[in-house]
Scaffold this motif. Structure first.
Motif, PDB file in Angstrom:
ATOM      1  N   THR A  49      -7.863   7.483  -5.163  1.00 59.16           N
ATOM      2  CA  THR A  49      -8.021   6.284  -5.974  1.00 59.16           C
ATOM      3  C   THR A  49      -6.734   5.477  -5.952  1.00 59.16           C
ATOM      4  OG1 THR A  49      -9.600   7.415  -7.400  1.00 59.16           O
ATOM      5  CG2 THR A  49      -8.544   5.466  -8.303  1.00 59.16           C
ATOM      6  N   TYR A  50      -6.895   4.173  -5.860  1.00 62.32           N
ATOM      7  CA  TYR A  50      -5.761   3.245  -5.814  1.00 62.32           C
ATOM      8  C   TYR A  50      -5.947   2.202  -6.902  1.00 62.32           C
ATOM      9  CZ  TYR A  50      -5.084   5.552  -1.418  1.00 62.32           C
ATOM     10  OH  TYR A  50      -4.897   6.518  -0.464  1.00 62.32           O
ATOM     11  N   HIS A  51      -4.843   1.866  -7.575  1.00 59.61           N
ATOM     12  CA  HIS A  51      -4.871   0.923  -8.686  1.00 59.61           C
ATOM     13  C   HIS A  51      -4.015  -0.285  -8.342  1.00 59.61           C
ATOM     14  CE1 HIS A  51      -6.747   3.891 -11.345  1.00 59.61           C
ATOM     15  NE2 HIS A  51      -5.970   4.761 -10.735  1.00 59.61           N
ATOM     16  N   GLY A  52      -4.590  -1.476  -8.460  1.00 59.03           N
ATOM     17  CA  GLY A  52      -3.852  -2.713  -8.242  1.00 59.03           C
ATOM     18  C   GLY A  52      -3.988  -3.236  -6.825  1.00 59.03           C
ATOM     19  N   ARG A  53      -3.919  -4.567  -6.721  1.00 58.47           N
ATOM     20  CA  ARG A  53      -4.108  -5.239  -5.427  1.00 58.47           C
ATOM     21  C   ARG A  53      -3.120  -4.739  -4.363  1.00 58.47           C
ATOM     22  NH1 ARG A  53      -3.241 -11.285  -5.800  1.00 58.47           N
ATOM     23  NH2 ARG A  53      -5.291 -11.258  -6.757  1.00 58.47           N
ATOM     24  N   GLN A  54      -1.848  -4.609  -4.711  1.00 56.23           N
ATOM     25  CA  GLN A  54      -0.863  -4.217  -3.708  1.00 56.23           C
ATOM     26  C   GLN A  54      -1.111  -2.801  -3.202  1.00 56.23           C
ATOM     27  OE1 GLN A  54       1.460  -6.434  -2.382  1.00 56.23           O
ATOM     28  NE2 GLN A  54       1.391  -4.816  -0.839  1.00 56.23           N
ATOM     29  N   ALA A  55      -1.448  -1.886  -4.099  1.00 53.28           N
ATOM     30  CA  ALA A  55      -1.720  -0.500  -3.683  1.00 53.28           C
ATOM     31  C   ALA A  55      -2.937  -0.431  -2.765  1.00 53.28           C
ATOM     32  CB  ALA A  55      -1.925   0.385  -4.910  1.00 53.28           C
ATOM     33  N   VAL A  56      -3.978  -1.177  -3.099  1.00 55.09           N
ATOM     34  CA  VAL A  56      -5.183  -1.193  -2.258  1.00 55.09           C
ATOM     35  C   VAL A  56      -4.878  -1.856  -0.918  1.00 55.09           C
ATOM     36  CG1 VAL A  56      -7.552  -2.019  -2.040  1.00 55.09           C
ATOM     37  CG2 VAL A  56      -6.736  -1.143  -4.238  1.00 55.09           C
ATOM     38  N   SER A  57      -4.135  -2.949  -0.946  1.00 56.12           N
ATOM     39  CA  SER A  57      -3.759  -3.629   0.295  1.00 56.12           C
ATOM     40  C   SER A  57      -2.953  -2.698   1.195  1.00 56.12           C
ATOM     41  CB  SER A  57      -2.950  -4.888  -0.016  1.00 56.12           C
ATOM     42  OG  SER A  57      -2.579  -5.546   1.170  1.00 56.12           O
ATOM     43  N   ASP A  58      -1.965  -2.021   0.624  1.00 56.01           N
ATOM     44  CA  ASP A  58      -1.159  -1.083   1.413  1.00 56.01           C
ATOM     45  C   ASP A  58      -2.029   0.001   2.034  1.00 56.01           C
ATOM     46  OD1 ASP A  58       1.064  -2.556   0.637  1.00 56.01           O
ATOM     47  OD2 ASP A  58       1.756  -1.065  -0.826  1.00 56.01           O
ATOM     48  N   PHE A  59      -2.968   0.533   1.249  1.00 57.93           N
ATOM     49  CA  PHE A  59      -3.873   1.564   1.745  1.00 57.93           C
ATOM     50  C   PHE A  59      -4.743   1.033   2.882  1.00 57.93           C
ATOM     51  CE2 PHE A  59      -8.351   2.953   1.387  1.00 57.93           C
ATOM     52  CZ  PHE A  59      -8.213   4.212   1.929  1.00 57.93           C
ATOM     53  N   VAL A  60      -5.370  -0.117   2.669  1.00 55.65           N
ATOM     54  CA  VAL A  60      -6.277  -0.680   3.671  1.00 55.65           C
ATOM     55  C   VAL A  60      -5.529  -0.993   4.965  1.00 55.65           C
ATOM     56  CG1 VAL A  60      -7.695  -2.705   4.193  1.00 55.65           C
ATOM     57  CG2 VAL A  60      -7.954  -1.536   2.012  1.00 55.65           C
ATOM     58  N   VAL A  61      -4.360  -1.571   4.857  1.00 49.12           N
ATOM     59  CA  VAL A  61      -3.563  -1.888   6.053  1.00 49.12           C
ATOM     60  C   VAL A  61      -3.198  -0.595   6.788  1.00 49.12           C
ATOM     61  CG1 VAL A  61      -1.341  -2.788   6.827  1.00 49.12           C
ATOM     62  CG2 VAL A  61      -2.718  -4.098   5.194  1.00 49.12           C
ATOM     63  N   ARG A  62      -2.797   0.425   6.043  1.00 48.64           N
ATOM     64  CA  ARG A  62      -2.385   1.701   6.655  1.00 48.64           C
ATOM     65  C   ARG A  62      -3.546   2.382   7.387  1.00 48.64           C
ATOM     66  NH1 ARG A  62      -1.061   4.172   2.350  1.00 48.64           N
ATOM     67  NH2 ARG A  62      -2.721   5.690   2.225  1.00 48.64           N
ATOM     68  N   VAL A  63      -4.720   2.456   6.742  1.00 50.11           N
ATOM     69  CA  VAL A  63      -5.827   3.170   7.379  1.00 50.11           C
ATOM     70  C   VAL A  63      -6.449   2.374   8.523  1.00 50.11           C
ATOM     71  CG1 VAL A  63      -6.343   4.577   5.362  1.00 50.11           C
ATOM     72  CG2 VAL A  63      -7.619   2.474   5.744  1.00 50.11           C
ATOM     73  N   HIS A  64      -6.275   1.055   8.521  1.00 48.72           N
ATOM     74  CA  HIS A  64      -6.807   0.241   9.614  1.00 48.72           C
ATOM     75  C   HIS A  64      -5.823   0.092  10.765  1.00 48.72           C
ATOM     76  CE1 HIS A  64      -9.873  -0.988   6.676  1.00 48.72           C
ATOM     77  NE2 HIS A  64     -10.612  -1.173   7.744  1.00 48.72           N
ATOM     78  N   ALA A  65      -4.600   0.525  10.596  1.00 46.92           N
ATOM     79  CA  ALA A  65      -3.592   0.347  11.646  1.00 46.92           C
ATOM     80  C   ALA A  65      -4.050   0.887  13.008  1.00 46.92           C
ATOM     81  CB  ALA A  65      -2.270   0.976  11.218  1.00 46.92           C
ATOM     82  N   PRO A  66      -4.642   2.087  13.079  1.00 51.93           N
ATOM     83  CA  PRO A  66      -5.079   2.573  14.389  1.00 51.93           C
ATOM     84  C   PRO A  66      -6.304   1.829  14.940  1.00 51.93           C
ATOM     85  CG  PRO A  66      -4.929   4.392  12.801  1.00 51.93           C
ATOM     86  CD  PRO A  66      -4.784   3.113  12.047  1.00 51.93           C
ATOM     87  N   PHE A  67      -7.061   1.203  14.048  1.00 52.23           N
ATOM     88  CA  PHE A  67      -8.295   0.504  14.431  1.00 52.23           C
ATOM     89  C   PHE A  67      -8.342  -0.864  13.751  1.00 52.23           C
ATOM     90  CE2 PHE A  67      -8.995   5.065  13.847  1.00 52.23           C
ATOM     91  CZ  PHE A  67      -9.271   5.444  15.156  1.00 52.23           C
TER      92      PHE A  67
END
Length: 79
Positions: A49-67
């Protein structure tokens, strides 16, 4: 909790779809993350679970980096 009209919700979902498509096309997932509210709470069944726009953005960018051009399509939604 604020009340939103069906039209407002549908327009927001459409905007999210357009931004997600743009992110997929460009490989820049911060584009999609900018549509999120500051107080978002995002639950991922594998990554937690991620809280806040920046935390979600960081997560989404990180997991999409390979794809970065991964495509998602919203087939349905419940309003």
């Amino acid at each position: 909790m604020p009340q939103f009209t069906r039209l407002e919700i549908e327009e927001t979902l459409d905007r999210s779809d357009r931004l997600r498509a743009e992110s997929s096309e460009t490989g820049d997932w911060t584009i999609w993350a900018r549509c999120l509210s500051e107080d978002i709470e995002f639950h991922d069944t594998l990554y937690g679970t991620y809280h806040g726009r920046q935390a979600v953005s960081d997560f989404v960018v990180r997991v999409h980096a390979p794809f970065p051009h991964l495509r998602y399509k919203r087939d349905w939604s419940v309003i």
